[in-house]
Write an enzyme that holds these catalytic residues in place. Structure first.
Site, short mmCIF file in Angstrom:
data_model
loop_
_atom_site.label_atom_id
_atom_site.label_comp_id
_atom_site.label_asym_id
_atom_site.label_seq_id
_atom_site.Cartn_x
_atom_site.Cartn_y
_atom_site.Cartn_z
CD GLU A 179 -3.08 -1.20 2.34
OE1 GLU A 179 -2.95 0.20 3.41
OE2 GLU A 179 -4.23 -1.65 1.66
CD GLU A 226 -3.60 -6.14 3.29
OE1 GLU A 226 -4.33 -5.05 3.52
OE2 GLU A 226 -2.77 -5.67 3.35
#
Length: 509
Positions: free
Chosen positions: A162, A279
């Site tokens: 991220e 995820e």
């Protein structure tokens, strides 16, 4: 009004994709050294059987890989794999392979002091890119030496986590991430050209990062063997002590996020590379009680039933509540991401996955509230059905939901077995609440919770119609997820059997 039964076709429409089981998430890598973690993963692998596992912290100080030292006045670096070997050995013994996420930054190699999480993962770029890539190459070469090149080639290698969020990459500096990715990808390929490297592992909300990542990689001729992103549907966190509450968007939003990378990459040279959702979950918080509920299983059911049409893998975040990003959990049920709590208590969403693991590979039918498959080898037909949810209120949603199907089973006799979880059955969270929400249950309470976590099960011998079908009329309770297994079963009852004589008396005419 009674609805007519949906007729399930005899011929399969194709193969049901197993993208739902190709990867699962985990807390930081060093947690795999703990007994509760390994006990939980053993349960997961026995009843579900994921292919790969991904988590943070491979290069964080807790794994001890990057070890600078001084010898005879010279600064040197030693790469140590003591913990890494133990973790990977344990994974492979349980039949699961690493999905390697390269991060976070070892403190001695970091260019700054910014960290994330309770366990302080450093999220700054390397102060020396050459030393970073040397660590990457050394780690991969060690893994190849220990486990073999053919094995390690099956492990995807993802660069960072991220980077589009300033909490996970200093300043969310896109150009700095591109530099990191470029150097890392080339380092991976220097070790072996067939190793799989990809990124950018972005979180929801910055979708244009994927477009610019593809443009950068194409312009610079940087290797990209797969692309990755994350998917969540929760709103801003409303904090309470040791927890949060959040709004949820409809589960269809997860599928929309799954579909985004493929759409964005059309017309680029990366249009056909694998897409991995590394995820996904409803809430992005590890302390949201929604994760523990029957609602959550029913909410996720259509995502698991349909996600494989859109991506090559989608990794549930995470398999276990052994997870410490916001601190050590304060109670057995605390809203953790896991399919299992500590002490291996199964949550309703665990059973959704376990039900899918018992389904066949031939896809017969799929609808808004059901999935029907057949196992090629045995001919067993399985029906997964779920009640619709109202994401505006956990207490809302229909009290009863009807699913009527006409299922082809062939001409032989059939044995039917149904397993169900809902607000009352197979719901350890509900039992825990009734017990008074004990923060640290004793052995008796744990036994009760393990018992309450098991699905309700019924079995019967359904009638088979002349054209080889079984009519299923399933009444689902609120937030129920149910699996019906229809197995061929020959009748070998002896001709003298008479159940009316069980008490030793002659049967009455």
């Amino acid at each position: 009004m009674t609805t007519s039964a949906t007729e399930v076709p005899v011929q399969a429409s194709g193969i049901f994709p197993d993208a739902w089981r190709r990867c699962v998430g985990t807390g930081r890598m060093e947690l795999a050294l703990r007994r509760d973690y390994q006990d939980s993963l053993a349960v997961i692998q026995r009843e579900i059987g994921f292919r790969h596992i991904r988590g943070h912290g491979l290069f964080s100080d807790g794994m001890g890989i990057h070890r600078p030292y001084t010898w005879q006045g010279e600064e040197r670096t030693h790469h140590s794999f003591t913990y890494l070997d133990q973790v990977v050995d344990a994974y492979l013994e349980l039949g699961i392979r690493p999905f390697l996420e390269l991060g976070f930054m070892p403190e001695a190699l970091a260019s700054g002091g910014q960290t994330v999480f309770w366990w302080r993962g450093n999220v700054t770029p390397p102060r020396d890119m050459g030393e970073w890539t040397a660590m990457v190459r050394a780690t991969l070469r060690h893994l190849i030496d220990r486990y073999g090149l053919d094995e390690v080639r099956t492990w995807p290698i993802e660069v960072w986590n991220e980077p589009n969020l300033k909490d996970f990459w200093e300043g969310a500096d896109e150009a700095a991430y591109h530099r990191l990715y470029e150097a890392t990808a080339h380092a991976v390929k220097e070790v072996d050209a067939a190793l799989q490297v990809g990124g950018p592992a972005i979180s929801p909300g910055s979708d244009e990062w994927m477009v610019r990542f593809a443009e950068f990689a194409e312009k610079r001729e940087v290797p990209v063997d797969f692309v990755s992103r994350h998917a969540y549907t929760s709103g801003p966190a409303q904090h309470v002590p040791f927890g949060v509450h959040q709004t949820l968007a409809p589960a269809e939003r997860l599928l929309e996020q799954f579909a985004t990378p493929r759409r964005q990459l059309q017309g680029t040279r990366f249009a056909d590379v694998p897409v991995h959702i590394t995820e996904f979950n409803s809430s992005y918080r590890p302390d949201n009680p929604i994760h523990d509920t029957a609602f959550h299983a029913a909410y996720m059911a259509p995502v698991l039933a349909n996600g494989g049409d859109l991506v090559d893998s989608f990794s549930y975040w995470t398999f276990s509540d052994m997870f410490e990003e916001v601190g050590i959990p304060t109670a057995l049920f605390h809203g953790g991401f896991g399919l299992l709590t500590h002490r291996q208590v199964k949550k309703p969403t665990f059973h959704l996955y376990a039900f899918l693991a018992r389904m066949g590979e031939q896809l017969l039918a799929r609808g808004d509230d059901h999935l029907v498959t057949r196992d090629t080898a045995s001919g067993r037909v399985t029906v997964l059905a779920w009640a619709p949810v109202d994401e505006t209120a956990v207490s809302a949603g229909p009290e009863r939901h009807q699913v009527r199907l006409s299922v082809p089973v062939g001409g032989a006799g059939v044995y039917a077995h149904r397993s169900s979880v809902d607000e009352e059955r197979g719901n350890a969270y509900a039992a825990w609440r009734e017990l008074g929400s004990p923060r640290s249950p004793g052995s008796r309470a744990l036994d009760l919770l393990h018992e309450a976590a098991e699905p309700a099960r019924t079995h019967w011998r359904p009638a088979v119609t002349a054209d080889g079908r079984v009519d299923l009329d399933l009444t689902l309770a609120r937030h129920e997820v149910t699996l019906v297994e229809l197995e061929p079963a020959a009748d070998e009852t002896p001709e003298w059997w008479d159940e009316r004589r069980l008490l030793g008396r002659e049967a009455q005419a």
